[in-house]
Design a protein around this motif. Sequence first.
Motif, PDB file in Angstrom:
ATOM      1  N   CYS A 275       0.846  -1.197   0.000  1.00  0.00           N
ATOM      2  CA  CYS A 275       0.000   0.000   0.000  1.00  0.00           C
ATOM      3  C   CYS A 275       0.883   1.248   0.000  1.00  0.00           C
ATOM      4  N   PRO A 276       0.334   2.375  -0.417  1.00  0.00           N
ATOM      5  CA  PRO A 276       1.161   3.588  -0.474  1.00  0.00           C
ATOM      6  C   PRO A 276       1.387   4.192   0.914  1.00  0.00           C
ATOM      7  N   SER A 277       0.712   3.635   1.919  1.00  0.00           N
ATOM      8  CA  SER A 277       0.724   4.162   3.287  1.00  0.00           C
ATOM      9  C   SER A 277      -0.141   5.416   3.341  1.00  0.00           C
ATOM     10  N   ARG A 280      -3.248   6.366   8.385  1.00  0.00           N
ATOM     11  CA  ARG A 280      -3.700   5.275   9.260  1.00  0.00           C
ATOM     12  C   ARG A 280      -2.617   4.230   9.514  1.00  0.00           C
ATOM     13  N   ALA A 281      -1.518   4.340   8.745  1.00  0.00           N
ATOM     14  CA  ALA A 281      -0.499   3.277   8.804  1.00  0.00           C
ATOM     15  C   ALA A 281       0.017   3.091  10.222  1.00  0.00           C
ATOM     16  N   MET A 308       0.774  -4.623   3.804  1.00  0.00           N
ATOM     17  CA  MET A 308      -0.225  -3.589   4.039  1.00  0.00           C
ATOM     18  C   MET A 308      -0.017  -2.928   5.398  1.00  0.00           C
ATOM     19  N   CYS A 310      -2.107  -1.233   7.495  1.00  0.00           N
ATOM     20  CA  CYS A 310      -3.062  -1.193   8.605  1.00  0.00           C
ATOM     21  C   CYS A 310      -4.151  -2.211   8.369  1.00  0.00           C
ATOM     22  N   VAL A 312      -7.302  -1.606   7.592  1.00  0.00           N
ATOM     23  CA  VAL A 312      -8.453  -1.198   6.771  1.00  0.00           C
ATOM     24  C   VAL A 312      -8.540  -2.061   5.508  1.00  0.00           C
ATOM     25  N   ASN A 313      -7.527  -1.933   4.634  1.00  0.00           N
ATOM     26  CA  ASN A 313      -7.503  -2.774   3.435  1.00  0.00           C
ATOM     27  C   ASN A 313      -6.594  -3.976   3.632  1.00  0.00           C
ATOM     28  N   GLY A 314      -5.845  -3.925   4.708  1.00  0.00           N
ATOM     29  CA  GLY A 314      -4.818  -4.937   4.939  1.00  0.00           C
ATOM     30  C   GLY A 314      -5.319  -6.357   4.828  1.00  0.00           C
TER      31      GLY A 314
HETATM   32 FE1  SF4 Z   1      -3.483   3.516   4.545  1.00  0.00          FE
HETATM   33 FE2  SF4 Z   1      -4.025   1.158   5.603  1.00  0.00          FE
HETATM   34 FE3  SF4 Z   1      -4.595   1.608   3.025  1.00  0.00          FE
HETATM   35 FE4  SF4 Z   1      -2.081   1.357   3.782  1.00  0.00          FE
HETATM   36  S1  SF4 Z   1      -3.662  -0.248   3.910  1.00  0.00           S
HETATM   37  S2  SF4 Z   1      -2.902   2.956   2.476  1.00  0.00           S
HETATM   38  S3  SF4 Z   1      -2.103   2.281   5.773  1.00  0.00           S
HETATM   39  S4  SF4 Z   1      -5.536   2.595   4.789  1.00  0.00           S
END
Ligand code: SF4
Length: 371
Positions: A275-277, A280-281, A308, A310, A312-314
Amino acid sequence: LGMPSVPTKLADRRVSRKIQVGSVAVGGDAPVSVQSMTTTRTSDIGATLQQIAELTASGCQIVRVACPTQDDADALPIIARKSQIPVIADIHFQPKYVFAAIDAGCAAVRVNPGNIKQFDDKVKEIAKAASATGTPIRIGVNAGSLDARLLQKYGKATPEALVESALWEASLFEEHGFRDIKISVKHNDPVVMVNAYRQLAAQCDYPLHLGVTEAGPAFQGTIKSAVAFGALLSEGIGDTIRVSLSAPPAEEIKVGIQILESLNLRQRRLEIVSCPSCGRAQVDVYKLAEEVTAGLEGMEVPLRVAVMGCVVNGPGEAREADLGVASGNGKGQIFVKGEVIKTVPESKIVETLIEEALKLAEQMEKDGIAS
Ligand code: SF4
């Protein structure tokens, strides 16, 4: 009403005639191949073979060597014999080096017959020698060296000028019944280049070698090439590619392979989905992605690894991948094939992912899924 269908593949490949560059087929139904060019003096046989070995190791399938002097021509027999991949001799103006390259067993020769037309009968003799040995010729039209006549006619290197030049060059061989040809029409402007290849593709059935010439240093050149090749390959145009970068040739191969993998024209190997971070990371995603990438470099299996930042999408992405981590609260949930297999402290995420990746790779190799 059903759901609208989503295209999952690119346009059908343009139907081109197939030629054989040594052991590598180009055109027809052959997979799009990746090539580069050495930067050593060809007459320095040791250095050239060393660079060819590095290129071969990085996935290069065809290599071109420049041949501007007699010493370079003299080196061709050994280079052609010892190279692990087909060697193309790149020749300008000097018909005698074309004959030398054909005699040396080079897999193909790049030469523009327009350059050598002034030498009576030489085009005919080259067509004869190349036919006798089954050596294909690449006609390489370049914006920077466009014929003066066409420059005058079109004012500059337009797509029409590049295409007219290429087809005229090809006709000089066709007059002698020679059609074992592939063509490039390179320009440093991707828009001109894309239009030139589109027009050329519509006007002949020769296989096409794609290139954005003088694309620039690695960052700019990578993007220019990816954009231009992406546009053409997604329309089914292009049979072999060369990314030109002001960078070591092995970098060109990495970029070329990545372009083909991105378009699903080649089975993907290791793919890091990171993820681009964002705000929320809960871990340093860049560092984590970099360490995982470095730890898995060179892996030849089509493994998709999600990194990933966090929760959320992790978990979603990590579940879709073969292997993944979703981080949070100083810990990482490690997923393998969609299942959480363990939760490890942040400091152990990288080593755990590498360990699990190696196990998966071993299993894939056993199952014969290596690319
Ligand atoms: Fe942000 Fe979490 Fe998505 Fe990464 S996975 S971009 S930290 S919301």
